[in-house]
Structures are given as C-alpha cells and as structure tokens.
Design a protein around this motif. Structure first.
Motif, PDB file in Angstrom:
ATOM      1  N   TYR A   1      -6.135   0.692  10.321  1.00  0.00           N
ATOM      2  CA  TYR A   1      -5.897   0.296  11.625  1.00  0.00           C
ATOM      3  C   TYR A   1      -4.318   0.218  11.609  1.00  0.00           C
ATOM      4  O   TYR A   1      -3.463   0.546  12.663  1.00  0.00           O
ATOM      5  N   LEU A   2      -3.736  -0.401  10.486  1.00  0.00           N
ATOM      6  CA  LEU A   2      -2.306  -0.869  10.463  1.00  0.00           C
ATOM      7  C   LEU A   2      -1.371   0.412  10.240  1.00  0.00           C
ATOM      8  O   LEU A   2      -0.331   0.372  10.880  1.00  0.00           O
ATOM      9  N   ALA A   3      -1.988   1.634   9.737  1.00  0.00           N
ATOM     10  CA  ALA A   3      -1.373   2.997   9.701  1.00  0.00           C
ATOM     11  C   ALA A   3      -1.283   3.467  11.069  1.00  0.00           C
ATOM     12  O   ALA A   3      -0.050   3.995  11.171  1.00  0.00           O
ATOM     13  N   ALA A   4      -2.043   3.198  11.941  1.00  0.00           N
ATOM     14  CA  ALA A   4      -1.962   3.496  13.305  1.00  0.00           C
ATOM     15  C   ALA A   4      -0.787   3.010  14.007  1.00  0.00           C
ATOM     16  O   ALA A   4      -0.068   3.216  14.865  1.00  0.00           O
TER      17      ALA A   4
ATOM     18  N   TYR B   1      -9.693 -12.899  -3.656  1.00  0.00           N
ATOM     19  CA  TYR B   1      -8.422 -13.289  -3.335  1.00  0.00           C
ATOM     20  C   TYR B   1      -7.501 -12.353  -2.943  1.00  0.00           C
ATOM     21  O   TYR B   1      -6.713 -12.729  -1.817  1.00  0.00           O
ATOM     22  N   THR B   2      -7.368 -11.181  -3.566  1.00  0.00           N
ATOM     23  CA  THR B   2      -6.488 -10.137  -2.928  1.00  0.00           C
ATOM     24  C   THR B   2      -6.968  -9.738  -1.868  1.00  0.00           C
ATOM     25  O   THR B   2      -6.017  -9.209  -0.958  1.00  0.00           O
ATOM     26  N   GLY B   3      -8.131  -9.653  -1.368  1.00  0.00           N
ATOM     27  CA  GLY B   3      -8.733  -9.159   0.008  1.00  0.00           C
ATOM     28  C   GLY B   3      -8.333 -10.032   0.984  1.00  0.00           C
ATOM     29  O   GLY B   3      -7.759  -9.660   2.079  1.00  0.00           O
ATOM     30  N   TYR B   4      -8.472 -11.418   0.692  1.00  0.00           N
ATOM     31  CA  TYR B   4      -7.568 -12.243   1.720  1.00  0.00           C
ATOM     32  C   TYR B   4      -6.221 -12.233   1.855  1.00  0.00           C
ATOM     33  O   TYR B   4      -5.584 -12.361   2.874  1.00  0.00           O
ATOM     34  N   ASP B   5      -5.382 -11.972   0.616  1.00  0.00           N
ATOM     35  CA  ASP B   5      -4.012 -11.572   0.704  1.00  0.00           C
ATOM     36  C   ASP B   5      -3.468 -10.405   1.619  1.00  0.00           C
ATOM     37  O   ASP B   5      -2.847 -10.617   2.425  1.00  0.00           O
ATOM     38  N   TYR B   6      -4.642  -9.554   1.686  1.00  0.00           N
ATOM     39  CA  TYR B   6      -4.362  -8.375   2.362  1.00  0.00           C
ATOM     40  C   TYR B   6      -4.615  -8.738   3.700  1.00  0.00           C
ATOM     41  O   TYR B   6      -3.901  -8.205   4.782  1.00  0.00           O
ATOM     42  N   PHE B   7      -5.517  -9.265   4.077  1.00  0.00           N
ATOM     43  CA  PHE B   7      -6.017  -9.865   5.389  1.00  0.00           C
ATOM     44  C   PHE B   7      -4.755 -10.750   6.020  1.00  0.00           C
ATOM     45  O   PHE B   7      -4.556 -10.325   7.155  1.00  0.00           O
ATOM     46  N   ARG B   8      -4.373 -11.641   5.293  1.00  0.00           N
ATOM     47  CA  ARG B   8      -3.236 -12.595   5.811  1.00  0.00           C
ATOM     48  C   ARG B   8      -2.088 -11.993   6.217  1.00  0.00           C
ATOM     49  O   ARG B   8      -1.576 -12.030   7.051  1.00  0.00           O
ATOM     50  N   ALA B   9      -1.918 -10.818   5.396  1.00  0.00           N
ATOM     51  CA  ALA B   9      -0.570  -9.850   5.702  1.00  0.00           C
ATOM     52  C   ALA B   9      -1.058  -9.196   6.803  1.00  0.00           C
ATOM     53  O   ALA B   9       0.219  -8.949   7.569  1.00  0.00           O
ATOM     54  N   GLY B  10      -1.985  -8.604   7.339  1.00  0.00           N
ATOM     55  CA  GLY B  10      -2.426  -7.716   8.430  1.00  0.00           C
ATOM     56  C   GLY B  10      -2.574  -8.444   9.429  1.00  0.00           C
ATOM     57  O   GLY B  10      -2.402  -7.819  10.611  1.00  0.00           O
TER      58      GLY B  10
ATOM     59  N   ARG C   1     -15.092  -5.760  -0.028  1.00  0.00           N
ATOM     60  CA  ARG C   1     -13.607  -5.901  -0.006  1.00  0.00           C
ATOM     61  C   ARG C   1     -13.029  -4.524   0.232  1.00  0.00           C
ATOM     62  O   ARG C   1     -12.155  -4.431   0.766  1.00  0.00           O
ATOM     63  N   GLU C   2     -13.426  -3.380  -0.528  1.00  0.00           N
ATOM     64  CA  GLU C   2     -12.772  -2.181  -0.368  1.00  0.00           C
ATOM     65  C   GLU C   2     -12.886  -1.853   0.910  1.00  0.00           C
ATOM     66  O   GLU C   2     -11.926  -0.896   1.569  1.00  0.00           O
ATOM     67  N   ILE C   3     -14.041  -1.799   1.553  1.00  0.00           N
ATOM     68  CA  ILE C   3     -14.330  -1.221   3.019  1.00  0.00           C
ATOM     69  C   ILE C   3     -13.302  -2.094   3.854  1.00  0.00           C
ATOM     70  O   ILE C   3     -12.777  -1.394   4.778  1.00  0.00           O
ATOM     71  N   LEU C   4     -13.207  -3.348   3.652  1.00  0.00           N
ATOM     72  CA  LEU C   4     -12.662  -4.113   4.666  1.00  0.00           C
ATOM     73  C   LEU C   4     -10.954  -3.758   4.557  1.00  0.00           C
ATOM     74  O   LEU C   4     -10.526  -3.638   5.546  1.00  0.00           O
ATOM     75  N   VAL C   5     -10.492  -3.749   3.439  1.00  0.00           N
ATOM     76  CA  VAL C   5      -9.035  -3.342   3.216  1.00  0.00           C
ATOM     77  C   VAL C   5      -9.027  -1.887   3.572  1.00  0.00           C
ATOM     78  O   VAL C   5      -7.721  -1.680   4.308  1.00  0.00           O
ATOM     79  N   SER C   6      -9.620  -0.991   3.236  1.00  0.00           N
ATOM     80  CA  SER C   6      -9.652   0.263   3.782  1.00  0.00           C
ATOM     81  C   SER C   6      -9.571   0.327   5.341  1.00  0.00           C
ATOM     82  O   SER C   6      -8.692   1.195   6.052  1.00  0.00           O
ATOM     83  N   GLY C   7     -10.700  -0.284   5.882  1.00  0.00           N
ATOM     84  CA  GLY C   7     -10.488  -0.318   7.497  1.00  0.00           C
ATOM     85  C   GLY C   7      -9.213  -0.786   7.865  1.00  0.00           C
ATOM     86  O   GLY C   7      -8.411  -0.513   8.878  1.00  0.00           O
TER      87      GLY C   7
END
Length: 206
Positions: A129-132, A187-196, A119-125
């Motif tokens: 990407y979104l920072a770009a 749950y929070t990883g999915y939340d971040y993914f859904r937001a992005g 999850r940490e790797i997924l969110v970091s990636g």
C-alpha cells in the motif's frame, strides 16, 4: 562513456550475482520441503533431514551474501530490493508449514508459527500500500535480527529427530528460538505499522 553505461546496466540487471543468489534461495525451497516431506510423510531415511538442513543453511547464507555483494559491487537495484524480502518470506513460510505438517511444530508452538506468518502478511500488505503512495519503509536492524533468529529456529527444527539423536535438546532449542522470534516478530511488526500508520492517516485526510 560506453563502459560506464554498460557497467550501470549490469548493476541493474536481473542476472547480476546478488539477484542470482536470491533466485538460488527461492530454488532451495522445494528441495528443503521435499526432503522433509520424503522423510516424515513418506517415512524416508533420517539423512534426508540433514540434507534439508544443509540446503537450508546454504539458502540462509545467500540472504547475507546477496546484500553484501550488492553493496560492495554497487549492484543494488529496485528489482533486488523487491525480490529479496519475498524470497525470505517464501523460505520461512514454506518451512514453517512443512514443519507443522511434520508435527515438529505442534500444540502451543503452532501459535508462534501463526504469529510469524500473520506478521509477514501484514507487513507485506502495508509495504504494498505504501509503495503505491511512493513511501519507502526501510528494513530495520532489529527486523534483520528477527529474520536471523527465525532462520536459526527453523534450522534446528529441520534437524528434528535426526538432531535429537546427536544432541537430545535440538528440537527444544528450535522451539524456544521459534517463540523468541515470534516475540521479536510482534515488536517489529508493530514498529512497521507505527511507521506506516502516519502515512495511512494522512492519505485519508487528504
């Protein structure tokens, strides 16, 4: 006018107190890992585990203090926002790997550690990407609770055998907290993914 400018420059400085606290959290990593390695792999004395716990607790406290002082002293900076979650991830990941090597995390509990690391790797990636795209993904309150639960789990697990000699269920409590934090992580990883994902789809359609 000069005084105001200087004050702002200090607030954004890499050597502001909040950033120094973050550096301290990163510096604590080799100490914690070294203590567990010396005790477990090199058959050192059990007090090394208590030293690891003490240093880890101090590092975890800096996770709260750096944000607190950054807010009340108006020393929030882009550098600090970038480094703070990196320090958290380095601390959690290195401790989980060392505890797996130690054998405290074993069997099915390894899956909880794997979920947390993935999850940490997924969110970091995703964040990179979104920072770009100049899109900010804020840290949610639930994600902060997830981090707190992870730190508690790791604290109990670092005590390990030494903690079990005081209270026999210390390791089991740590493993239960690890599983609970893994569920929060999903749950929070999915939340971040859904937001992005909205921004990712919009970029592809542009």
């Amino acid at each position: 006018m000069n005084i105001v400018t200087t004050s702002r420059g200090t607030a954004k400085s890499p050597l502001s107190l909040p950033n120094i606290l973050t550096y301290a959290r990163i510096a604590a990593i080799p100490v914690v890992v070294g203590c567990i390695y010396a005790q477990s792999i090199m058959d050192g004395p059990l007090w090394l585990r208590w030293l690891a716990v003490a240093v880890f607790i101090a590092a975890a406290i800096t996770d709260y203090l750096d944000g607190y002082y950054a807010r009340i002293w108006n020393q929030q900076s882009a550098f600090g926002r970038m480094l703070d979650p990196i320090a958290d991830k380095l601390l959690v990941a290195s401790c989980l790997l060392m505890l797996a090597a130690d054998g405290i995390i074993h069997g099915w509990s390894l899956w909880a550690a794997i979920v947390i690391l993935c999850r940490e790797i997924l969110v970091s990636g995703l964040r990179e990407y979104l920072a770009a795209l100049r899109v900010s993904v804020p840290v949610t309150r639930l994600a902060k609770w997830k981090t707190t639960m992870q730190l508690l789990a790791i604290g109990f697990l670092l005590a390990g055998e030494a903690g079990d000699m005081v209270v026999p269920v210390v390791t089991q409590i740590g493993l239960l907290l690890l599983w609970a934090s893994a569920l929060f992580t999903i749950y929070t990883g999915y939340d971040y993914f859904r937001a992005g994902i909205h921004h990712l789809i919009a970029e592809d359609e542009a």
